[in-house]
Design a protein around this motif. Sequence first.
Motif, PDB file in Angstrom:
ATOM      1  N   ALA A  10       0.827  -1.210   0.000  1.00  9.13           N
ATOM      2  CA  ALA A  10       0.000   0.000   0.000  1.00  9.13           C
ATOM      3  C   ALA A  10       0.864   1.264   0.000  1.00  9.13           C
ATOM      4  CB  ALA A  10      -0.939  -0.006   1.207  1.00  9.13           C
ATOM      5  N   ILE A  11       1.912   1.281   0.812  1.00 16.11           N
ATOM      6  CA  ILE A  11       2.792   2.458   0.854  1.00 16.11           C
ATOM      7  C   ILE A  11       3.461   2.674  -0.502  1.00 16.11           C
ATOM      8  CG2 ILE A  11       4.883   3.453   1.888  1.00 16.11           C
ATOM      9  CD1 ILE A  11       4.126   1.894   4.481  1.00 16.11           C
ATOM     10  N   LEU A  12       3.919   1.596  -1.111  1.00 15.28           N
ATOM     11  CA  LEU A  12       4.571   1.717  -2.419  1.00 15.28           C
ATOM     12  C   LEU A  12       3.573   2.123  -3.502  1.00 15.28           C
ATOM     13  CD1 LEU A  12       7.030  -1.284  -2.130  1.00 15.28           C
ATOM     14  CD2 LEU A  12       7.660   1.129  -2.314  1.00 15.28           C
ATOM     15  N   GLN A  13       2.311   1.718  -3.356  1.00 13.80           N
ATOM     16  CA  GLN A  13       1.290   2.199  -4.295  1.00 13.80           C
ATOM     17  C   GLN A  13       1.149   3.720  -4.196  1.00 13.80           C
ATOM     18  OE1 GLN A  13      -1.806  -0.890  -3.055  1.00 13.80           O
ATOM     19  NE2 GLN A  13      -2.391  -0.513  -5.179  1.00 13.80           N
ATOM     20  N   VAL A  14       1.155   4.234  -2.975  1.00 14.46           N
ATOM     21  CA  VAL A  14       1.076   5.689  -2.803  1.00 14.46           C
ATOM     22  C   VAL A  14       2.307   6.348  -3.410  1.00 14.46           C
ATOM     23  CG1 VAL A  14       0.930   7.602  -1.158  1.00 14.46           C
ATOM     24  CG2 VAL A  14      -0.308   5.475  -0.697  1.00 14.46           C
ATOM     25  N   ALA A  15       3.486   5.819  -3.083  1.00 11.89           N
ATOM     26  CA  ALA A  15       4.731   6.405  -3.593  1.00 11.89           C
ATOM     27  C   ALA A  15       4.723   6.470  -5.118  1.00 11.89           C
ATOM     28  CB  ALA A  15       5.926   5.599  -3.096  1.00 11.89           C
ATOM     29  N   GLN A  16       4.276   5.387  -5.750  1.00 12.92           N
ATOM     30  CA  GLN A  16       4.233   5.350  -7.213  1.00 12.92           C
ATOM     31  C   GLN A  16       3.208   6.337  -7.757  1.00 12.92           C
ATOM     32  OE1 GLN A  16       1.677   4.151  -9.406  1.00 12.92           O
ATOM     33  NE2 GLN A  16       2.962   4.469 -11.234  1.00 12.92           N
ATOM     34  N   ALA A  17       2.033   6.373  -7.142  1.00 10.23           N
ATOM     35  CA  ALA A  17       0.942   7.207  -7.663  1.00 10.23           C
ATOM     36  C   ALA A  17       1.259   8.693  -7.577  1.00 10.23           C
ATOM     37  CB  ALA A  17      -0.351   6.901  -6.908  1.00 10.23           C
ATOM     38  N   VAL A  18       1.954   9.103  -6.522  1.00 12.57           N
ATOM     39  CA  VAL A  18       2.228  10.531  -6.338  1.00 12.57           C
ATOM     40  C   VAL A  18       3.667  10.905  -6.705  1.00 12.57           C
ATOM     41  CG1 VAL A  18       0.453  10.726  -4.560  1.00 12.57           C
ATOM     42  CG2 VAL A  18       2.819  10.320  -3.878  1.00 12.57           C
ATOM     43  N   GLY A  19       4.464   9.921  -7.106  1.00 12.54           N
ATOM     44  CA  GLY A  19       5.829  10.202  -7.538  1.00 12.54           C
ATOM     45  C   GLY A  19       6.756  10.610  -6.413  1.00 12.54           C
ATOM     46  N   SER A  20       6.599   9.987  -5.234  1.00 18.31           N
ATOM     47  CA  SER A  20       7.430  10.361  -4.086  1.00 18.31           C
ATOM     48  C   SER A  20       8.736   9.565  -4.079  1.00 18.31           C
ATOM     49  CB  SER A  20       6.673  10.121  -2.774  1.00 18.31           C
ATOM     50  OG  SER A  20       7.512  10.422  -1.676  1.00 18.31           O
ATOM     51  N   GLU A  21       9.824  10.259  -4.358  1.00 13.14           N
ATOM     52  CA  GLU A  21      11.132   9.607  -4.414  1.00 13.14           C
ATOM     53  C   GLU A  21      11.519   8.993  -3.077  1.00 13.14           C
ATOM     54  OE1 GLU A  21      14.270  11.987  -6.183  1.00 13.14           O
ATOM     55  OE2 GLU A  21      12.736  13.237  -7.118  1.00 13.14           O
ATOM     56  N   PHE A  22      11.379   9.765  -1.989  1.00  8.74           N
ATOM     57  CA  PHE A  22      11.807   9.256  -0.695  1.00  8.74           C
ATOM     58  C   PHE A  22      10.960   8.067  -0.268  1.00  8.74           C
ATOM     59  CE2 PHE A  22      11.775   8.801   3.866  1.00  8.74           C
ATOM     60  CZ  PHE A  22      13.115   8.937   4.219  1.00  8.74           C
ATOM     61  N   GLU A  23       9.642   8.162  -0.429  1.00  9.53           N
ATOM     62  CA  GLU A  23       8.783   7.050  -0.008  1.00  9.53           C
ATOM     63  C   GLU A  23       9.134   5.781  -0.761  1.00  9.53           C
ATOM     64  OE1 GLU A  23       4.768   9.370   1.558  1.00  9.53           O
ATOM     65  OE2 GLU A  23       4.661   8.210  -0.299  1.00  9.53           O
ATOM     66  N   TRP A  24       9.381   5.901  -2.075  1.00 11.52           N
ATOM     67  CA  TRP A  24       9.742   4.703  -2.816  1.00 11.52           C
ATOM     68  C   TRP A  24      11.099   4.182  -2.367  1.00 11.52           C
ATOM     69  CZ3 TRP A  24       6.969   1.599  -5.972  1.00 11.52           C
ATOM     70  CH2 TRP A  24       7.683   0.522  -6.515  1.00 11.52           C
ATOM     71  N   TRP A  25      12.069   5.065  -2.279  1.00 17.87           N
ATOM     72  CA  TRP A  25      13.431   4.669  -1.883  1.00 17.87           C
ATOM     73  C   TRP A  25      13.421   3.952  -0.530  1.00 17.87           C
ATOM     74  CZ3 TRP A  25      16.062   6.763   2.414  1.00 17.87           C
ATOM     75  CH2 TRP A  25      17.401   6.376   2.540  1.00 17.87           C
TER      76      TRP A  25
END
Length: 201
Positions: free
Chosen positions: A83-98
């Motif tokens: 779920a967190i990675l889905q958010v990171a991908q959807a909003v383009g958050s570099e730190f969250e994905w990293w």
Amino acid sequence: MSDRLPRLTPDQLDESQRAVYEGIAGGDRAKGVQHFPLTAEDGSLNGPFGIMLHSPGVGAALQELGSTIRFRTDLSARIREIAILQVAQAVGSEFEWWAHERVGRAAGLTDEELMLLSLGSFSSQDPVEDECAAFCANLLRSSVITDQEYEEAGAVLSRAQMIDLTVLVGYYRTLAQLMAVFDVGVPGNEQTPVGVPRHAH
């Protein structure tokens, strides 16, 4: 941090800021194996956590909510990280994905699953995981859940799981927006994996 907000080191903190700092650097996130560094070499906090110190009243509530989402729900570690990675991908958050690609790998996500998440097309053979991913995808696409989507989710997920996922999506969207506004990315020379959308600053 960035030029928009100075990085605060421990010796610069007032009492309320120190309480937030200790809640992050000395709380549940700091226990066990560290999959990404909470602090830089100078002791300042990385990612959204450094932002929280600049508004300690809000920061204290945010970090406590985040700790609850990470450590005190009935969501499995895999579901939470999906779920967190889905958010990171959807909003383009570099730190969250990293950060959460690392945590996700530790929770058992495979290279193929991470690739699918980076493309926004994750699915799972596990019915609970699959419905959680569909529920989050619906939230991220339109911010609403239709009656049909609610019925489909409710056939597989508990009310508590739907509440937890809804709050998780909102929380990580909030962190992503904070990092976008204050131009905070991955620390140092770390690289965001290829294929993850990046915010245009």
